[in-house]
Design a protein around this motif. Sequence first.
Motif, short mmCIF file in Angstrom:
data_model
loop_
_atom_site.label_atom_id
_atom_site.label_comp_id
_atom_site.label_asym_id
_atom_site.label_seq_id
_atom_site.Cartn_x
_atom_site.Cartn_y
_atom_site.Cartn_z
N LEU A 171 2.73 -10.53 12.25
CA LEU A 171 1.22 -10.72 11.15
C LEU A 171 0.53 -12.42 11.23
CD1 LEU A 171 5.13 -13.62 9.97
CD2 LEU A 171 3.28 -11.44 9.00
N ASP A 172 -0.32 -11.93 12.55
CA ASP A 172 -1.04 -12.18 12.45
C ASP A 172 -2.04 -10.69 12.91
OD1 ASP A 172 -0.55 -14.79 13.88
OD2 ASP A 172 -0.35 -14.51 15.87
N LEU A 173 -1.49 -10.40 12.90
CA LEU A 173 -2.30 -8.80 12.88
C LEU A 173 -2.82 -8.73 11.54
CD1 LEU A 173 -4.01 -6.67 14.00
CD2 LEU A 173 -1.45 -5.11 13.80
N LEU A 174 -1.82 -9.13 10.65
CA LEU A 174 -2.08 -8.35 8.50
C LEU A 174 -2.74 -10.01 8.37
CD1 LEU A 174 1.20 -6.42 8.85
CD2 LEU A 174 -1.08 -6.00 8.35
N ALA A 175 -2.97 -10.80 9.09
CA ALA A 175 -3.33 -11.91 7.94
C ALA A 175 -4.27 -11.79 7.00
CB ALA A 175 -3.56 -13.24 9.04
N ALA A 176 -5.40 -11.11 7.18
CA ALA A 176 -6.65 -10.98 6.36
C ALA A 176 -6.24 -10.19 5.02
CB ALA A 176 -7.77 -10.95 7.16
N ASP A 177 -5.48 -8.98 5.82
CA ASP A 177 -4.86 -7.93 4.53
C ASP A 177 -3.70 -9.38 3.56
OD1 ASP A 177 -4.72 -5.54 5.43
OD2 ASP A 177 -5.02 -6.66 7.59
N ILE A 178 -2.94 -10.22 4.17
CA ILE A 178 -2.06 -10.62 3.45
C ILE A 178 -2.60 -11.36 2.44
CG2 ILE A 178 0.05 -12.43 3.75
CD1 ILE A 178 0.73 -11.05 5.83
N GLU A 179 -3.44 -12.14 3.04
CA GLU A 179 -4.44 -13.18 2.11
C GLU A 179 -5.09 -11.97 0.87
OE1 GLU A 179 -8.20 -16.27 2.53
OE2 GLU A 179 -7.77 -14.92 4.53
N GLU A 180 -5.49 -11.19 1.16
CA GLU A 180 -5.92 -10.32 0.28
C GLU A 180 -4.96 -10.11 -0.63
OE1 GLU A 180 -8.79 -5.93 -0.26
OE2 GLU A 180 -8.66 -7.50 1.84
N GLY A 181 -4.19 -9.77 -0.54
CA GLY A 181 -2.86 -9.11 -1.26
C GLY A 181 -2.26 -9.99 -1.95
N ASN A 182 -2.20 -11.56 -1.39
CA ASN A 182 -2.02 -12.35 -1.87
C ASN A 182 -2.76 -12.67 -3.30
OD1 ASN A 182 0.35 -11.92 -0.42
ND2 ASN A 182 0.79 -14.01 0.10
N ALA A 183 -3.89 -12.98 -2.83
CA ALA A 183 -4.75 -13.07 -3.66
C ALA A 183 -5.13 -12.22 -5.37
CB ALA A 183 -6.35 -13.31 -3.71
N PHE A 184 -4.51 -11.01 -5.00
CA PHE A 184 -4.38 -9.97 -5.97
C PHE A 184 -3.80 -9.87 -6.57
CE2 PHE A 184 -1.74 -6.47 -7.09
CZ PHE A 184 -2.90 -5.70 -7.42
N LEU A 185 -2.26 -10.04 -6.66
CA LEU A 185 -1.56 -10.48 -7.06
C LEU A 185 -1.64 -11.93 -7.86
CD1 LEU A 185 1.26 -9.78 -5.23
CD2 LEU A 185 1.03 -8.34 -6.08
N ARG A 186 -1.61 -12.90 -7.24
CA ARG A 186 -1.83 -13.96 -7.68
C ARG A 186 -2.91 -14.07 -8.92
NH1 ARG A 186 -3.46 -16.50 -3.54
NH2 ARG A 186 -1.61 -17.86 -3.18
N ASP A 187 -3.77 -13.47 -8.88
CA ASP A 187 -5.15 -13.25 -9.77
C ASP A 187 -4.32 -12.68 -11.27
OD1 ASP A 187 -7.07 -14.69 -8.88
OD2 ASP A 187 -7.92 -12.48 -7.47
N CYS A 188 -3.82 -11.27 -10.66
CA CYS A 188 -2.63 -10.52 -11.80
C CYS A 188 -1.55 -11.29 -12.48
CB CYS A 188 -1.78 -9.44 -10.59
SG CYS A 188 -3.40 -7.94 -10.64
#
Length: 232
Positions: A49-66
């Motif tokens: 989860l630490d390794l993917l933290a930045a990816d998760i933030e970006e991915g969740n922002a994408f879903l939220r915007d959609c």
Amino acid sequence: MTDDQTSPAVTVTLESGPAGSGSIDDFELFYARRALDRFRIRLGREGVLDLLAADIEEGNAFLRDCARASDGAFTAGTTVLAVGGLTSAAFLTWMDAAFAGKDERPLLAAHPEHYAMGADGIGARVVENIGPHVCSFYMGGWGTAAMAWAEDAAELLPESEFPRKMSSNLFLEDGTVVGRALIQFGDTADGFTANLTVYFPTSCPQDVLDHHLRHYAVEFRNWIVAAAAAQV
């Protein structure tokens, strides 16, 4: 290689050598799974989860915007699997135990892009790819008021043929609903049919939905095989 690329016009056939059955693709899959499992174990859940933290933030922002752009409207897609040699009841018993257990490895092993699965203070958390995006979301269960949409879903199948159903909203930590899932199981003469429907905001690119239908096929096939192996 991307989905749009084609392989060169060359063929390679395994004529002899390795003991046992299987194709070169089978060998590669075995080694890929073994390597992936090693990294998961070495990193541990929090390390992943630490390794993917930045990816998760970006991915969740994408879903939220959609979700915001779609204003509550969703597009559905369904993957259908025909299963032989196992009943839906046996499979769902295994699934319930797997999700309730403290060891997430049987759940993670079903797909290379499963990164974390398990309950926390909010609910059942899933960290996986949604299309090309790494996302962290939560799931809620059948029968709650928030699931009323499922009772009127166009994809809802007859109770007499598909008596085992589960529905869920997919929502972010802040409560934003970014998707839905409706899975339905009906027994057949030699097994069962799994009807797996996912819903994403209408503003999501089509390839996000297409990829998740493939994701469903991979993860449920592997969960079903694991459930069957547990019966032996």
